[in-house]
Motif scaffolding. Structure first.
Motif, PDB file in Angstrom:
ATOM      1  N   THR A  18      40.902  31.024  45.962  1.00 35.31           N
ATOM      2  CA  THR A  18      41.309  32.409  46.227  1.00 35.31           C
ATOM      3  C   THR A  18      42.667  32.701  45.610  1.00 35.31           C
ATOM      4  OG1 THR A  18      40.056  32.478  48.294  1.00 35.31           O
ATOM      5  CG2 THR A  18      41.828  34.094  48.024  1.00 35.31           C
ATOM      6  N   TRP A  19      43.635  31.808  45.851  1.00 35.42           N
ATOM      7  CA  TRP A  19      44.967  32.007  45.296  1.00 35.42           C
ATOM      8  C   TRP A  19      44.962  31.889  43.772  1.00 35.42           C
ATOM      9  CZ3 TRP A  19      48.889  34.407  47.147  1.00 35.42           C
ATOM     10  CH2 TRP A  19      49.065  34.497  48.529  1.00 35.42           C
ATOM     11  N   GLY A  20      44.077  31.059  43.237  1.00 31.10           N
ATOM     12  CA  GLY A  20      43.976  30.951  41.784  1.00 31.10           C
ATOM     13  C   GLY A  20      43.574  32.267  41.147  1.00 31.10           C
ATOM     14  N   PHE A  21      42.601  32.952  41.742  1.00 27.00           N
ATOM     15  CA  PHE A  21      42.170  34.241  41.212  1.00 27.00           C
ATOM     16  C   PHE A  21      43.241  35.315  41.423  1.00 27.00           C
ATOM     17  CE2 PHE A  21      37.838  32.403  41.425  1.00 27.00           C
ATOM     18  CZ  PHE A  21      37.411  32.742  40.157  1.00 27.00           C
ATOM     19  N   ILE A  22      43.930  35.270  42.569  1.00 31.83           N
ATOM     20  CA  ILE A  22      45.006  36.236  42.816  1.00 31.83           C
ATOM     21  C   ILE A  22      46.117  36.070  41.790  1.00 31.83           C
ATOM     22  CG2 ILE A  22      46.850  36.888  44.421  1.00 31.83           C
ATOM     23  CD1 ILE A  22      44.907  36.236  46.707  1.00 31.83           C
ATOM     24  N   ILE A  23      46.507  34.827  41.538  1.00 34.66           N
ATOM     25  CA  ILE A  23      47.583  34.547  40.590  1.00 34.66           C
ATOM     26  C   ILE A  23      47.175  34.971  39.176  1.00 34.66           C
ATOM     27  CG2 ILE A  23      48.840  32.668  39.453  1.00 34.66           C
ATOM     28  CD1 ILE A  23      48.869  31.242  42.191  1.00 34.66           C
ATOM     29  N   ALA A  24      45.929  34.681  38.780  1.00 28.59           N
ATOM     30  CA  ALA A  24      45.457  35.089  37.453  1.00 28.59           C
ATOM     31  C   ALA A  24      45.426  36.612  37.327  1.00 28.59           C
ATOM     32  CB  ALA A  24      44.070  34.510  37.191  1.00 28.59           C
ATOM     33  N   PHE A  25      45.076  37.300  38.411  1.00 28.94           N
ATOM     34  CA  PHE A  25      45.067  38.770  38.385  1.00 28.94           C
ATOM     35  C   PHE A  25      46.489  39.308  38.250  1.00 28.94           C
ATOM     36  CE2 PHE A  25      45.089  42.948  40.491  1.00 28.94           C
ATOM     37  CZ  PHE A  25      44.102  43.588  39.750  1.00 28.94           C
TER      38      PHE A  25
END
Length: 355
Positions: A18-25
């Protein structure tokens, strides 16, 4: 007991993803809005009238080198003091540099991402426009996939091939060969216009190979200190290699005039600082996403930057984007998601796998 442990591990993996996708966004948002600052650098003195630089294509090359030298120098200063210092990692920075077996790969990434990719995209912004430069850079995912295949045997699945084909179709719309040829051959076109298109091609080649390198070397060090090592290597390349070449070609007087004009422009320094806090800091988020969701997925989410760039350029600067560039960008983004998007258990099983 084992069931509880498996539940905890699964929950931790979900949080990490979840945090990986948030950070990439967040990387996509920052990088997209950065194109406003990157465009303003070409508008404010001394780049607005180019009087401080040699005439013609050489002037554009020197102006681009000037912009990027100040930008990478400010990036190292700002990120070292406020980011590495604030997170307690500043002491690890020189240790990463001194570990030559690792830092040499960051230096290789710096060559590809700096004097090749960022130099190319900045030339494309100066000659053709930020929306075009941002859209063309999307093709870096194709180059990254092929590099990973040739270099360390990363599998290119049927799904990935489908995505690559879709991206290449998008790339044809973005580059628009008939329009490109017409503009280059136009007698009234700016001197050296072809450098803008060549720069766009160099940008996606450089960033694509750099992404493949980052996917391997980032496992060996902390991503923050590793990225700063890459920035430091890029600054050394500008100071030790690029500028001595320009001194030899145009003379020390012309180089001094260019650098002093940029240093004496408060508006340029302000916009360059904003570019650092958006464009360079987006690198921090992008590299942080790699260990969490994998290089491919991190790249796929971060490529949404082009949509934010097109919106930001229109909202804040009133710069319209040609329909074929928008269409090509949408097609290319769709192709990237086809290449790298996984869901459910396949994503939970291995966030580091590609394809």
């Amino acid at each position: 007991m084992d069931t509880n442990l498996e539940t905890i591990i699964k929950k931790e993996n979900k949080n990490r993803i979840t945090w990986g996708f948030i950070i990439a966004f967040l990387c996509a948002v920052l990088w997209g809005f950065a194109y406003v600052a990157l465009t303003m650098q070409w508008i404010v003195p001394p780049f607005g009238d180019m009087s401080a630089f040699p005439e013609g294509a050489m002037g554009m090359l020197v102006a681009t080198a000037t912009i990027l030298t100040f930008q990478i120098a400010l990036a190292i200063i700002i990120l070292s003091i406020f980011y590495l210092g604030g997170t307690g990692k500043l002491a690890d920075f020189p240790r990463t540099i001194s570990a030559f077996k690792i830092s040499k790969w960051y230096a290789f990434a710096a060559v590809l991402g700096g004097p090749i990719a960022i130099y190319g995209t900045t030339l494309a912004i100066g000659y053709i426009g930020a929306a075009f430069a941002a859209s063309a850079a999307l093709l870096s995912a194709v180059i990254g996939a092929f590099t990973a295949k040739v270099w360390y045997g990363e599998n290119i699945t049927r799904r990935a091939w489908t995505g690559i084909i879709i991206m290449l179709v998008g790339g044809i719309f973005i580059l628009n060969p008939p329009q490109t040829i017409a503009e280059i051959t136009n007698p009234s076109a700016p001197a050296g216009l072809w450098l803008g298109y060549l720069g766009a091609i160099a940008s996606f080649i450089g960033w694509g190979i750099e992404g493949a390198i980052a996917g391997r070397v980032i496992d060996l060090t902390d991503s923050d200190t590793g990225l700063q090592t890459r920035f430091f290597a890029e600054l050394c390349i500008w100071l030790v290699i690029i500028w001595p070449i320009y001194i030899f070609i145009i003379g020390p007087g012309a180089v001094y005039t260019a650098l002093s004009a940029a240093l004496g422009s408060p508006s340029f320094l302000i916009w360059t600082s904003i570019a650092v806090l958006s464009a360079n800091f987006s690198y921090v988020f992008m590299w942080k996403s790699y260990p969490l969701i994998g290089v491919g997925r991190g790249m796929s989410v971060s490529t949404l930057y082009v949509l934010f760039a097109i919106i930001a350029l229109y909202v804040f600067m009133g710069i319209p984007t040609a329909w074929w560039v928008i269409l090509g960008a949408v097609i290319a983004v769709a192709g990237i998601f086809v290449m790298y998007w996984d869901s459910g258990d396949s994503l939970l099983e291995s966030t580091r796998s590609e394809g």
